[in-house]
Design an enzyme around this catalytic site. Structure first.
Site, PDB file in Angstrom:
ATOM      1  N   ARG A 159       0.868  -1.174   0.000  1.00  8.28           N
ATOM      2  CA  ARG A 159       0.000   0.000   0.000  1.00  8.28           C
ATOM      3  C   ARG A 159       0.907   1.227   0.000  1.00  8.28           C
ATOM      4  O   ARG A 159       2.032   1.181   0.495  1.00  8.28           O
ATOM      5  CB  ARG A 159      -0.895   0.020   1.238  1.00  8.28           C
ATOM      6  CG  ARG A 159      -1.852  -1.158   1.348  1.00  8.28           C
ATOM      7  CD  ARG A 159      -2.667  -1.064   2.624  1.00  8.28           C
ATOM      8  NE  ARG A 159      -3.629  -2.147   2.756  1.00  8.28           N
ATOM      9  CZ  ARG A 159      -3.407  -3.296   3.395  1.00  8.28           C
ATOM     10  NH1 ARG A 159      -2.227  -3.497   3.987  1.00  8.28           N
ATOM     11  NH2 ARG A 159      -4.336  -4.233   3.459  1.00  8.28           N
ATOM     12  N   LYS A 183      -2.548  -2.491   7.764  1.00 10.23           N
ATOM     13  CA  LYS A 183      -3.769  -2.011   8.409  1.00 10.23           C
ATOM     14  C   LYS A 183      -3.970  -2.719   9.739  1.00 10.23           C
ATOM     15  O   LYS A 183      -3.711  -3.909   9.862  1.00 10.23           O
ATOM     16  CB  LYS A 183      -4.977  -2.257   7.508  1.00 10.23           C
ATOM     17  CG  LYS A 183      -5.099  -1.283   6.349  1.00 10.23           C
ATOM     18  CD  LYS A 183      -6.400  -1.486   5.618  1.00 10.23           C
ATOM     19  CE  LYS A 183      -6.609  -0.431   4.531  1.00 10.23           C
ATOM     20  NZ  LYS A 183      -7.884  -0.625   3.815  1.00 10.23           N
ATOM     21  N   HIS A 251      -2.586   2.355  -5.634  1.00 11.29           N
ATOM     22  CA  HIS A 251      -3.239   1.123  -5.187  1.00 11.29           C
ATOM     23  C   HIS A 251      -3.528   0.185  -6.354  1.00 11.29           C
ATOM     24  O   HIS A 251      -3.609  -1.038  -6.174  1.00 11.29           O
ATOM     25  CB  HIS A 251      -4.538   1.453  -4.450  1.00 11.29           C
ATOM     26  CG  HIS A 251      -4.961   0.395  -3.480  1.00 11.29           C
ATOM     27  ND1 HIS A 251      -4.302   0.157  -2.289  1.00 11.29           N
ATOM     28  CD2 HIS A 251      -5.959  -0.510  -3.540  1.00 11.29           C
ATOM     29  CE1 HIS A 251      -4.891  -0.833  -1.647  1.00 11.29           C
ATOM     30  NE2 HIS A 251      -5.896  -1.257  -2.384  1.00 11.29           N
ATOM     31  N   ARG A 254      -0.938  -2.331  -6.789  1.00 11.23           N
ATOM     32  CA  ARG A 254      -1.162  -3.457  -5.874  1.00 11.23           C
ATOM     33  C   ARG A 254      -2.171  -4.429  -6.472  1.00 11.23           C
ATOM     34  O   ARG A 254      -2.009  -5.650  -6.378  1.00 11.23           O
ATOM     35  CB  ARG A 254      -1.651  -2.893  -4.538  1.00 11.23           C
ATOM     36  CG  ARG A 254      -1.920  -3.892  -3.447  1.00 11.23           C
ATOM     37  CD  ARG A 254      -2.166  -3.112  -2.162  1.00 11.23           C
ATOM     38  NE  ARG A 254      -3.007  -3.804  -1.216  1.00 11.23           N
ATOM     39  CZ  ARG A 254      -2.565  -4.624  -0.269  1.00 11.23           C
ATOM     40  NH1 ARG A 254      -1.268  -4.876  -0.178  1.00 11.23           N
ATOM     41  NH2 ARG A 254      -3.395  -5.194   0.573  1.00 11.23           N
ATOM     42  N   HIS A 277      -4.541  -9.301   3.701  1.00 11.17           N
ATOM     43  CA  HIS A 277      -5.985  -9.247   3.849  1.00 11.17           C
ATOM     44  C   HIS A 277      -6.424 -10.096   5.032  1.00 11.17           C
ATOM     45  O   HIS A 277      -5.991 -11.241   5.179  1.00 11.17           O
ATOM     46  CB  HIS A 277      -6.677  -9.769   2.585  1.00 11.17           C
ATOM     47  CG  HIS A 277      -6.611  -8.820   1.441  1.00 11.17           C
ATOM     48  ND1 HIS A 277      -6.854  -9.194   0.128  1.00 11.17           N
ATOM     49  CD2 HIS A 277      -6.317  -7.491   1.381  1.00 11.17           C
ATOM     50  CE1 HIS A 277      -6.725  -8.153  -0.657  1.00 11.17           C
ATOM     51  NE2 HIS A 277      -6.408  -7.114   0.075  1.00 11.17           N
ATOM     52  N   TYR A 286      -9.952 -10.829  -6.922  1.00  9.51           N
ATOM     53  CA  TYR A 286      -8.932 -10.940  -7.960  1.00  9.51           C
ATOM     54  C   TYR A 286      -9.086 -12.214  -8.788  1.00  9.51           C
ATOM     55  O   TYR A 286      -8.619 -12.272  -9.918  1.00  9.51           O
ATOM     56  CB  TYR A 286      -7.532 -10.884  -7.339  1.00  9.51           C
ATOM     57  CG  TYR A 286      -7.260  -9.574  -6.654  1.00  9.51           C
ATOM     58  CD1 TYR A 286      -7.084  -8.405  -7.387  1.00  9.51           C
ATOM     59  CD2 TYR A 286      -7.206  -9.483  -5.266  1.00  9.51           C
ATOM     60  CE1 TYR A 286      -6.862  -7.193  -6.769  1.00  9.51           C
ATOM     61  CE2 TYR A 286      -6.977  -8.272  -4.636  1.00  9.51           C
ATOM     62  CZ  TYR A 286      -6.805  -7.139  -5.391  1.00  9.51           C
ATOM     63  OH  TYR A 286      -6.587  -5.941  -4.768  1.00  9.51           O
TER      64      TYR A 286
END
Length: 305
Positions: A159, A183, A251, A254, A277, A286
């Site tokens: 990120r 995150k 992003h 990514r 994630h 994806y």
């Protein structure tokens, strides 16, 4: 919003999200905007006098119905997420007795596949700094630094906030792996790849002034930590040079990283871990991109397609 309301309700919540949960400034800004909009609605509808702790689920349904006239569905979902977190925080601290946003129906989100660049488009993009250097449009420091920025975004799937926060001490040069704090303060290991690692070594040897463990990897011309906004502007320059869509954000590199991994046969669980994630559902989007790509190839190549 009255200052007293902000001081009593909003500021402690945002401070917790920033210092304890380590949410990004972008998320904190969105949460602030969500609460300010919510308070305006409460004031206009006469519900503010009842207090934030006295709202019922039916009141929030009215809010959602009215908000749909002003926001698109995704923005509304983001606002509801912030307000749900707000009430969860105060429920835990005893200022409210229930979270009125729990169970409030929201409009269904349209499924949008993430935008990404093809491998050929990525090659054109990554070649940009060398092309500008060859034409003497930029200096060697900028060319090497800009290439490093894009190689780390694409080669490690970082990120943009993770990239700008990356320090030299976070990277094991021997293994070529970076330790990244993502995150929710979740730590993960990100392989950089041979090319990104080679560019990093070149930049350190020729241009970096400070390579101590706490020094930033990506720096400005004055060798300070590069801000996120500068990374965004940097990318736009090379997108224009390569003739690529200007709305591609850092992003999206990514997204390209994840899509190219899956197209090459990488395991979905592995990609989930590499991206950091929390849920496999987040990564599964994806697979739709990969399937769409497979169908496109099939339609072009198969005689019965």
């Amino acid at each position: 919003m009255p200052d007293a309301v902000a001081a009593e309700w909003l500021h402690p919540f945002l401070e917790y999200m920033e210092k304890e949960r380590r949410y990004s400034r972008h998320t904190l800004r969105n949460y602030r905007q969500a609460f300010e909009d919510f308070w305006r609605w409460l004031a206009d509808s006469g519900l503010a006098a009842r207090g934030l702790g006295a709202l019922a689920t039916r009141d929030l349904r009215d809010f959602v119905i009215e908000a749909q006239r002003r926001f698109d569905r995704r923005t509304l979902h983001n606002h509801a997420s912030g307000l749900r977190a707000f009430y969860k925080y105060w429920l835990r601290h005893g200022k409210v007795t229930r979270n009125p946003f729990v169970g409030v129906p929201l409009p269904r989100l349209e499924k949008r596949l993430p935008k990404f660049l093809t491998e050929e488009q990525m090659r054109l993009l990554l070649d940009g700094p060398a092309r500008l250097l060859e034409n003497e449009a930029i200096d060697p420091f900028t060319a090497c630094r800009d290439r490093l920025v894009m190689e780390l975004l694409y080669g490690a799937g970082l990120r943009v906030s993770e990239l700008t926060a990356l320090n030299h001490g976070d990277i094991d040069q021997t293994s070529g792996v970076a330790r990244v704090l993502g995150k929710g303060r979740k730590e993960r290991l990100c392989p950089l790849g041979k090319v990104a690692l080679a560019v990093l070594r070149q930049f350190k040897a020729a241009h970096a002034r400070d390579t101590s463990p706490t020094a930033p990897v990506v720096v400005t011309a004055k060798h300070g930590r590069m801000p996120v906004r500068q990374v965004q502007l940097l990318l736009k320059r090379y997108l224009a040079l390569a003739g690529l869509p200007p709305d591609i954000s850092p992003h999206k590199l990514r997204h390209s990283y994840a899509t190219h991994l899956l197209n090459a046969g990488a395991d979905l669980r592995l990609v989930q871990e590499l991206l950091g994630h929390a849920s496999l559902n987040t990564t599964q989007v994806y697979t739709h991109v990969s399937v769409a790509r497979l169908k496109e190839i099939y339609q072009k190549a198969h005689p019965r397609a």
